[in-house]
Design a protein around this motif. Structure first.
Motif, short mmCIF file in Angstrom:
data_model
loop_
_atom_site.label_atom_id
_atom_site.label_comp_id
_atom_site.label_asym_id
_atom_site.label_seq_id
_atom_site.Cartn_x
_atom_site.Cartn_y
_atom_site.Cartn_z
N ALA A 31 -15.19 2.32 -38.91
CA ALA A 31 -14.04 2.55 -38.04
C ALA A 31 -14.53 2.75 -36.61
O ALA A 31 -15.68 3.15 -36.39
CB ALA A 31 -13.26 3.78 -38.49
N ALA A 32 -13.65 2.46 -35.67
CA ALA A 32 -13.98 2.67 -34.25
C ALA A 32 -12.73 3.12 -33.51
O ALA A 32 -11.61 2.75 -33.88
CB ALA A 32 -14.52 1.39 -33.63
N ALA A 33 -12.94 3.93 -32.49
CA ALA A 33 -11.87 4.37 -31.61
C ALA A 33 -12.36 4.21 -30.18
O ALA A 33 -13.46 4.68 -29.85
CB ALA A 33 -11.50 5.82 -31.89
N PRO A 34 -11.61 3.54 -29.32
CA PRO A 34 -12.07 3.32 -27.95
C PRO A 34 -12.18 4.62 -27.16
O PRO A 34 -11.45 5.58 -27.43
CB PRO A 34 -11.01 2.40 -27.35
N SER A 35 -13.10 4.64 -26.21
CA SER A 35 -13.27 5.78 -25.32
C SER A 35 -12.66 5.45 -23.97
O SER A 35 -12.76 4.32 -23.49
CB SER A 35 -14.75 6.10 -25.12
N ARG A 36 -12.06 6.44 -23.36
CA ARG A 36 -11.47 6.26 -22.03
C ARG A 36 -12.40 6.86 -21.00
O ARG A 36 -12.75 8.04 -21.07
CB ARG A 36 -10.11 6.97 -21.99
N LEU A 37 -12.82 6.05 -20.05
CA LEU A 37 -13.63 6.53 -18.93
C LEU A 37 -12.69 6.86 -17.78
O LEU A 37 -11.86 6.04 -17.39
CB LEU A 37 -14.64 5.48 -18.50
N ILE A 38 -12.83 8.07 -17.26
CA ILE A 38 -11.99 8.55 -16.16
C ILE A 38 -12.81 8.47 -14.88
O ILE A 38 -13.92 9.02 -14.82
CB ILE A 38 -11.52 10.00 -16.42
N GLN A 39 -12.28 7.77 -13.88
CA GLN A 39 -12.99 7.61 -12.62
C GLN A 39 -12.12 8.12 -11.48
O GLN A 39 -11.47 7.34 -10.78
CB GLN A 39 -13.38 6.14 -12.43
N PRO A 40 -12.10 9.45 -11.28
CA PRO A 40 -11.19 10.04 -10.30
C PRO A 40 -11.57 9.76 -8.84
O PRO A 40 -10.74 9.94 -7.95
CB PRO A 40 -11.27 11.54 -10.60
N ALA A 41 -12.81 9.35 -8.60
CA ALA A 41 -13.27 9.05 -7.24
C ALA A 41 -14.49 8.14 -7.36
O ALA A 41 -15.10 8.05 -8.44
CB ALA A 41 -13.65 10.35 -6.52
N PRO A 42 -14.85 7.46 -6.28
CA PRO A 42 -16.03 6.59 -6.34
C PRO A 42 -17.27 7.36 -6.81
O PRO A 42 -17.55 8.46 -6.34
CB PRO A 42 -16.20 6.11 -4.90
N GLY A 43 -17.97 6.79 -7.78
CA GLY A 43 -19.18 7.41 -8.31
C GLY A 43 -18.95 8.43 -9.40
O GLY A 43 -19.88 8.84 -10.07
#
Length: 119
Positions: A31-43
């Motif tokens: 099984a797999a569940a996608p991960s969400r990457l949060i990018q609130p600002a550059p870098g």
């Protein structure tokens, strides 16, 4: 003799993946569940610790369900995760910060400074 199974979980950068195997190594479910990457600002690259936990719970439950095994038949579970990230917890083991991903580049100027001073 009771049947025994093993579960492996990889908490990766783009997804959490789980596998349930027999003691002889045969794969019974994945099984797999996608991960969400949060990018609130550059870098800045972060992940929500609760989302990470939920992805582990979801994928483990999924492989157990798919393989139709009783949870008590799972003899062991191994987890691995992303490299070089940071997550701070309090005395009750609750996350008090987002997970600071290894993809986060906010520390780049400091790394370069350390390299310069180390020579």
């Amino acid at each position: 003799m009771a049947r025994r199974y093993l579960i492996g979980v990889d908490v990766g950068t783009t997804a959490t993946k789980a596998v349930l195997v027999c003691e002889d190594g045969r794969v019974l479910a994945e099984a797999a569940a996608p991960s969400r990457l949060i990018q609130p600002a550059p870098g800045h690259v972060e992940q929500d610790p609760e989302e990470i936990l939920q992805s582990v719970l979801e994928t483990v439950a999924s492989v157990v369900r798919q393989a139709a095994v009783e949870p008590k038949e799972v003899a062991a579970m191994a987890l691995d995760g992303q490299m070089a990230g940071l997550l701070f917890i309090d005395e009750a083991w609750r996350a008090v910060t987002p997970y600071d991903s290894w993809l986060d580049t906010r520390c780049s100027p400091y790394v370069q400074r350390m390299r310069t001073h180390a020579q």
